[in-house]
Structure formats: C-alpha cells, structure tokens
Write a protein that holds these residues in place. Sequence first.
Motif, PDB file in Angstrom:
ATOM      1  N   ASN A 105      -9.477   1.756  -4.805  1.00 23.40           N
ATOM      2  CA  ASN A 105      -8.644   1.483  -3.631  1.00 23.40           C
ATOM      3  C   ASN A 105      -7.775   2.668  -3.218  1.00 23.40           C
ATOM      4  O   ASN A 105      -6.614   2.506  -2.842  1.00 23.40           O
ATOM      5  CB  ASN A 105      -7.754   0.249  -3.876  1.00 23.40           C
ATOM      6  N   GLY A 106      -8.317   3.878  -3.295  1.00 27.09           N
ATOM      7  CA  GLY A 106      -7.568   5.058  -2.871  1.00 27.09           C
ATOM      8  C   GLY A 106      -7.396   5.103  -1.363  1.00 27.09           C
ATOM      9  O   GLY A 106      -8.266   4.694  -0.602  1.00 27.09           O
ATOM     10  N   ARG A 163     -14.745   4.461  -4.716  1.00 20.50           N
ATOM     11  CA  ARG A 163     -13.903   4.491  -5.918  1.00 20.50           C
ATOM     12  C   ARG A 163     -13.971   5.823  -6.655  1.00 20.50           C
ATOM     13  O   ARG A 163     -13.868   5.878  -7.889  1.00 20.50           O
ATOM     14  CB  ARG A 163     -14.257   3.344  -6.871  1.00 20.50           C
ATOM     15  N   GLU A 210       0.805  -1.218   0.000  1.00 26.16           N
ATOM     16  CA  GLU A 210       0.000   0.000   0.000  1.00 26.16           C
ATOM     17  C   GLU A 210       0.846   1.280   0.000  1.00 26.16           C
ATOM     18  O   GLU A 210       1.873   1.357   0.672  1.00 26.16           O
ATOM     19  CB  GLU A 210      -0.914   0.032   1.231  1.00 26.16           C
ATOM     20  N   THR A 252      -2.656   4.555  -3.646  1.00 20.43           N
ATOM     21  CA  THR A 252      -3.606   3.444  -3.655  1.00 20.43           C
ATOM     22  C   THR A 252      -3.031   2.210  -2.957  1.00 20.43           C
ATOM     23  O   THR A 252      -1.866   2.174  -2.581  1.00 20.43           O
ATOM     24  CB  THR A 252      -3.986   3.059  -5.098  1.00 20.43           C
ATOM     25  N   ARG A 253      -3.880   1.196  -2.818  1.00 21.61           N
ATOM     26  CA  ARG A 253      -3.480  -0.038  -2.134  1.00 21.61           C
ATOM     27  C   ARG A 253      -2.444  -0.850  -2.900  1.00 21.61           C
ATOM     28  O   ARG A 253      -1.795  -1.725  -2.322  1.00 21.61           O
ATOM     29  CB  ARG A 253      -4.707  -0.919  -1.869  1.00 21.61           C
ATOM     30  N   LEU A 264     -11.112   6.259  -9.041  1.00 23.96           N
ATOM     31  CA  LEU A 264      -9.898   5.778  -8.380  1.00 23.96           C
ATOM     32  C   LEU A 264     -10.245   4.565  -7.535  1.00 23.96           C
ATOM     33  O   LEU A 264     -11.004   4.669  -6.572  1.00 23.96           O
ATOM     34  CB  LEU A 264      -9.276   6.863  -7.494  1.00 23.96           C
TER      35      LEU A 264
END
Length: 415
Positions: free
Chosen positions: A346-347, A326, A33, A363-364, A344
Amino acid sequence: IYNNGVVVYTGKAKFIGELLVPVAPFDQKSGREAWTVAFAPNGSYFAWSQGHRIVRLIPWTKCLKKFSMGGEVTDASQNSYGGQVIPAAGDPCEHTIDCGDIVWGLAFGSSVPEKQSRCVNIEWHRFRFGQDQLLLATGLNNGRIKIWDVYTGKLLLNLMDHTDVVRDLTFAPDGSLMLVSASRDKTLRVWDLKDDGNMVKVLRGHQNWVYCSAFSPDSSILCSVGAGKAVFLWNMDKYKLIQKLEGHHNDVVSCEFSPDGALLATASYDTRVIVWDHHKSTILLELGHLFPPPSPIFAGGANDRWVRSVSFCPDGRHIASITDDRLVRFWSIEERAPQAIASLSNGLCCAFSAEGSVLAAGTRDGSVHFWECPRSIASLQHMCRMALRRVMTTQKVEDLAIPTPLRDYLTYKVI
C-alpha cells in the motif's frame, strides 16, 4: 525481474527502519493515509502526513540515530507534552502539528540561497524571513494551505483561494520562497511568501485534477501532471505554458527533475516511468513495471502496476518508484532493469533524503518505511556532465564543436 525477455537478477534494498502510527482496532477507515513525505533541503528535518489531520516533524539526525538502535520508532512518546517532544537543551524539537483537516501535500521552504521577493514594497510586510528560516507548507482537504515555522511549530500563514483539495505543494529551489500549489480544482496557484503569502498567479490549462508539480533546479521551469496523459511545462518567469509532453497512456501522477535539470521523470498509471529530455520533448528512457509491456488499451485502464510516485536521487544517477504491485524499485538511469527492490504494501509516495543515501516511502496506514539506497561511486565523467548540464540546455550542448560520442553522453542519449 524480466527485462525484454531476459531474466535479470536484482538485489534487495536494505531496510533501515520505519515510523509507525499507533492504531486503534476500530480505526480502519480512510483518512489514515500518509499522502506525502518530505525532507528539509538542508537535511535537518523529516516530515510526513500520518493521517487524521496530523503532520509529524522529526529532526532527521535523531531519526537516523533511533533507526541505528532499533529500526522502529512509534508515535507514542513518554517525554512529550502538548504534542511536542521535550529535547535536551539546544537540540532541535520534534513537533506534532494538527492542521485541522486531512493533509495531502507537504513542502519545505527555505530562504537560502537568499533571493529578493518580486514585490516592490517588501519593507511593509508582516513577515521578514531571514536566512535561517525554515518553513513547512501543508495542503489540506478543504483547499487551504497552512504555513508553519519548522523550528517552533507555530502557524504563520493561512492561504485561502483553492476551491478543492490541495494535492501537492512545491517551493522554488532558489530561496525566493515562491510556492506553487496543485489542486483538484484544476489549477496551479503561485504564492509569494515574502509578500505575506500574496497569490501572484493562477496557472490554468489542466482539464482535470492536478496531482503533482515540480520546479527545475534553477526555478525557471515548472512541470505539472494530473488526471490526463499530458505533462505540462511552464515558464515561471512569464507564467506561461511552454509545451505539453505526450507519451503516457493513462493519468500522470508524479514528476521530478534530475538535480542538474537535464532530465525529467514522470510516473503514470500506465505502468511506466518515463525519463524525458524536456528541452527537446523527447523520451530518453522508459522504465516498465510490467512484462511484457502492456498494450495502450490495457495500460490506459485499471491494472495492478499503477506507478504511484517517482523520485530522483540527488546523485543524478538513480530513480525510485512506488507501485501497486507492493514493490519499491531502485533504478539506475544507465539500465532498464531495477538495481534493487524492496517489499512495500500500500505504498503511496516516496522521497530521497537531501544527501541521497535514504529513501522514505509513505503508506495507506500512515506509516513511513526507510531504505538505504544502492551505493556506487559516481564517475568523474558523470560529475562533469552534471556540472555542465546545470548551466547548459540540450540545444546549447548540441551546438558545441565536440565529438559525437561526447555530445551523446552529455545529452544523456547513451542511457
């Protein structure tokens, strides 16, 4: 986008580029991450934690140049040696720093404007940070804080006192090189880097993990938020708790002051960003990410609109938020609906560039995405308001013998 039952047509933010991390097919576990992204105060560098103990430092102008050519920059480089890209003579260097553990927090620190250390025996110190010094602090999974020289990539200090993850770091904007760390050990700690990293004070008050902290522009007030519904405000001259702001219904995970210090934005898992007048402990604006607005019971539990991060634009007129639905949203403080949105997945975090023209989001998967911020020319009224509010609290403005509409404008009651 729905706003109080009315359909509002929102523009799409312009995507300008991304920084990608090469990933092996089997590398899908946690640890990748990008928990934090940061811009240097002078706009010279961009840094992000790209996962697996690694922090990347890239000259920001070089990054923008690459975006204008292609829009995508990968971590692999054919002209690198020992993790450092070889630049042309005189150019700032890229650095790849192995911090030894997962990096949760990042912060740039500069001794500009110059301010003396609070320590008496400054001449005895190992480090003498000059006006051209630029430091990067990294908060690690093991509770340590490592301080790096941005221009050389060398480790300068290793600060050890936290007993759990250092989740967030922030430097005082006044050039004093006072550093505050927020940790899962339920404390904030104040460090004086001009005193060789001596720990000045432990701030206790949080009953659970501390997620984030932020200084006011004049460095006099610190805001801290964490696993709880309250927003903590600290007097940083006396290191005392001033007050707790109540209004959120779930954990508060991110906070930032406006550039003039008049407003405070906080983001929570309760699906909202709240804009406060922290001088008066009042809510000026609520930016909801779910319609209809959820009940406190729903907002206090698990939902798909958790707000992960909030950032105030340097123009003092725009706010960005990252949410689990998202989307990245760009808000105007004068409206209750987003001006622009962008997709976006997994921000986790976001930050505006020093001049406010670009938003970066981590992000992740360790990558970072960049958008051009909505552009509009600030009115002379707003610029005068910001100049005034940099030196006057709400109480002082309210004491002025001026017409009520002007007083309301200067205290942001009309937003």
